[in-house]
Write a protein that holds these residues in place. Sequence first.
Motif, mmCIF file in Angstrom:
data_model
loop_
_atom_site.group_PDB
_atom_site.id
_atom_site.type_symbol
_atom_site.label_atom_id
_atom_site.label_comp_id
_atom_site.label_asym_id
_atom_site.label_seq_id
_atom_site.Cartn_x
_atom_site.Cartn_y
_atom_site.Cartn_z
ATOM 1 N N THR A 90 0.850 -1.182 0.000
ATOM 2 C CA THR A 90 0.000 0.000 0.000
ATOM 3 C C THR A 90 0.887 1.233 0.000
ATOM 4 O OG1 THR A 90 -1.659 -1.199 1.281
ATOM 5 C CG2 THR A 90 -1.859 1.205 1.200
ATOM 6 N N LEU A 91 0.716 2.073 -1.019
ATOM 7 C CA LEU A 91 1.528 3.286 -1.138
ATOM 8 C C LEU A 91 1.147 4.296 -0.064
ATOM 9 C CD1 LEU A 91 1.542 3.827 -5.002
ATOM 10 C CD2 LEU A 91 3.462 3.129 -3.567
ATOM 11 N N VAL A 92 2.156 4.918 0.517
ATOM 12 C CA VAL A 92 1.938 5.929 1.539
ATOM 13 C C VAL A 92 1.935 7.337 0.921
ATOM 14 C CG1 VAL A 92 4.347 6.301 2.243
ATOM 15 C CG2 VAL A 92 2.517 6.510 3.920
ATOM 16 N N ARG A 93 2.456 7.469 -0.296
ATOM 17 C CA ARG A 93 2.468 8.773 -0.966
ATOM 18 C C ARG A 93 2.335 8.570 -2.465
ATOM 19 N NH1 ARG A 93 8.734 9.450 0.138
ATOM 20 N NH2 ARG A 93 9.469 8.682 -1.838
ATOM 21 N N ASP A 94 2.015 9.656 -3.146
ATOM 22 C CA ASP A 94 1.862 9.620 -4.598
ATOM 23 C C ASP A 94 3.203 9.355 -5.273
ATOM 24 O OD1 ASP A 94 -0.721 10.420 -4.027
ATOM 25 O OD2 ASP A 94 -0.505 12.440 -4.844
ATOM 26 N N ILE A 95 3.155 8.621 -6.372
ATOM 27 C CA ILE A 95 4.323 8.422 -7.232
ATOM 28 C C ILE A 95 4.127 9.376 -8.410
ATOM 29 C CG2 ILE A 95 5.589 6.792 -8.683
ATOM 30 C CD1 ILE A 95 5.678 5.615 -6.012
ATOM 31 N N PRO A 96 5.068 10.307 -8.654
ATOM 32 C CA PRO A 96 4.894 11.242 -9.772
ATOM 33 C C PRO A 96 4.632 10.495 -11.087
ATOM 34 C CG PRO A 96 6.771 11.887 -8.424
ATOM 35 C CD PRO A 96 6.312 10.539 -7.927
ATOM 36 N N GLY A 97 3.519 10.833 -11.726
ATOM 37 C CA GLY A 97 3.161 10.201 -12.987
ATOM 38 C C GLY A 97 2.658 8.779 -12.828
ATOM 39 N N GLY A 98 2.398 8.364 -11.600
ATOM 40 C CA GLY A 98 1.976 6.991 -11.352
ATOM 41 C C GLY A 98 0.833 6.922 -10.363
ATOM 42 N N PRO A 99 0.767 5.836 -9.631
ATOM 43 C CA PRO A 99 -0.330 5.651 -8.679
ATOM 44 C C PRO A 99 -0.279 6.652 -7.527
ATOM 45 C CG PRO A 99 1.038 3.657 -8.844
ATOM 46 C CD PRO A 99 1.662 4.703 -9.688
ATOM 47 N N THR A 100 -1.415 6.830 -6.872
ATOM 48 C CA THR A 100 -1.529 7.796 -5.782
ATOM 49 C C THR A 100 -1.455 7.101 -4.424
ATOM 50 O OG1 THR A 100 -3.936 7.618 -5.860
ATOM 51 C CG2 THR A 100 -2.926 9.366 -7.176
ATOM 52 N N ALA A 101 -1.250 7.914 -3.391
ATOM 53 C CA ALA A 101 -1.211 7.405 -2.021
ATOM 54 C C ALA A 101 -2.481 6.612 -1.729
ATOM 55 C CB ALA A 101 -1.073 8.560 -1.036
ATOM 56 N N GLY A 102 -2.328 5.513 -1.033
ATOM 57 C CA GLY A 102 -3.455 4.663 -0.697
ATOM 58 C C GLY A 102 -3.693 3.546 -1.697
ATOM 59 N N THR A 103 -3.066 3.643 -2.871
ATOM 60 C CA THR A 103 -3.214 2.597 -3.880
ATOM 61 C C THR A 103 -2.588 1.304 -3.368
ATOM 62 O OG1 THR A 103 -3.169 4.183 -5.697
ATOM 63 C CG2 THR A 103 -2.634 1.902 -6.244
ATOM 64 N N VAL A 104 -3.316 0.214 -3.559
ATOM 65 C CA VAL A 104 -2.795 -1.104 -3.203
ATOM 66 C C VAL A 104 -2.248 -1.749 -4.474
ATOM 67 C CG1 VAL A 104 -3.350 -3.403 -2.314
ATOM 68 C CG2 VAL A 104 -4.419 -1.375 -1.294
ATOM 69 N N LEU A 105 -0.967 -2.058 -4.457
ATOM 70 C CA LEU A 105 -0.318 -2.715 -5.585
ATOM 71 C C LEU A 105 -0.300 -4.219 -5.325
ATOM 72 C CD1 LEU A 105 2.796 -0.379 -5.950
ATOM 73 C CD2 LEU A 105 0.632 -0.248 -7.203
ATOM 74 N N GLU A 106 -0.722 -4.987 -6.307
ATOM 75 C CA GLU A 106 -0.662 -6.437 -6.217
ATOM 76 C C GLU A 106 0.050 -6.945 -7.457
ATOM 77 O OE1 GLU A 106 -4.137 -8.300 -3.840
ATOM 78 O OE2 GLU A 106 -5.053 -6.884 -5.257
ATOM 79 N N LEU A 107 1.161 -7.628 -7.240
ATOM 80 C CA LEU A 107 2.005 -8.089 -8.333
ATOM 81 C C LEU A 107 2.391 -9.550 -8.115
ATOM 82 C CD1 LEU A 107 4.511 -5.109 -8.215
ATOM 83 C CD2 LEU A 107 2.651 -5.359 -9.854
ATOM 84 N N LYS A 108 2.695 -10.192 -9.203
ATOM 85 C CA LYS A 108 3.318 -11.512 -9.156
ATOM 86 C C LYS A 108 4.691 -11.344 -9.789
ATOM 87 C CE LYS A 108 -0.722 -14.447 -9.125
ATOM 88 N NZ LYS A 108 -0.516 -15.013 -7.811
ATOM 89 N N GLY A 109 5.659 -11.974 -9.202
ATOM 90 C CA GLY A 109 7.010 -11.879 -9.728
ATOM 91 C C GLY A 109 7.837 -13.038 -9.229
ATOM 92 N N ARG A 110 9.134 -12.853 -9.350
ATOM 93 C CA ARG A 110 10.048 -13.864 -8.830
ATOM 94 C C ARG A 110 11.309 -13.173 -8.335
ATOM 95 N NH1 ARG A 110 11.708 -13.975 -14.185
ATOM 96 N NH2 ARG A 110 13.892 -14.508 -14.472
ATOM 97 N N SER A 111 11.958 -13.806 -7.414
ATOM 98 C CA SER A 111 13.225 -13.318 -6.879
ATOM 99 C C SER A 111 14.250 -14.433 -7.013
ATOM 100 C CB SER A 111 13.093 -12.907 -5.420
ATOM 101 O OG SER A 111 12.239 -11.794 -5.285
ATOM 102 N N GLU A 112 15.434 -14.049 -7.431
ATOM 103 C CA GLU A 112 16.545 -14.985 -7.611
ATOM 104 C C GLU A 112 17.616 -14.645 -6.588
ATOM 105 O OE1 GLU A 112 19.867 -15.916 -11.023
ATOM 106 O OE2 GLU A 112 17.870 -15.254 -11.655
#
Length: 127
Positions: A90-112
Motif C-alpha cells: 500500500t503506497l503511503v504517498r503519490d508516485i509522480p506520474g503513477g499511482p496515488t497514495a493509498g493505492t494497493v499494488l498487487e504483483l506476481k514476480g520472482r526473486s533470484e
Amino acid sequence: MDQAARQTLIARYIAAYNAFDIDGMLALLHDEVRFENHAGGELTVATDGRDAFRALAEQSRDLFSAREQRVSDWQFGPDRTVVDIDYRGTLVRDIPGGPTAGTVLELKGRSEFGFAGDRIAFLADYS
C-alpha cells in the motif's frame, strides 16, 4: 550451503522485508551484495554493496505503509534459488506520474538469490 539452509535464509530475509526491518535484512547479506530490480523486461535499479542496498531499502520503506511478499514456489539450482512471489503493498504517498497514495499494488514476480558463505550475495527481483 544446502537447500534447507538456503530456504531458511531466504525466509528470514522475506520476514525482515515484510516487517520493514532493514537492519535484519542487511544482517543476512554479504558485504558485496549485488541487487537488481527488473520490471517489464528492463533492468530498472542496480546496487552493489550493503551501503548502497541500505540506501535503496530506506527509500523503498518510505514509499509503503504496508507490504508483504509471500513465496508461492521454490526452485533450487546448484548455485541459485528462485522463488515465485505474490506481492502486495500500500503506497503511503503519490508516485509522480503513477499511482496515488493509498493505492494497493498487487504483483506476481520472482526473486533470484545467490549465496556466498552463509549470506545472500546476489538478489534480483523480476516483475
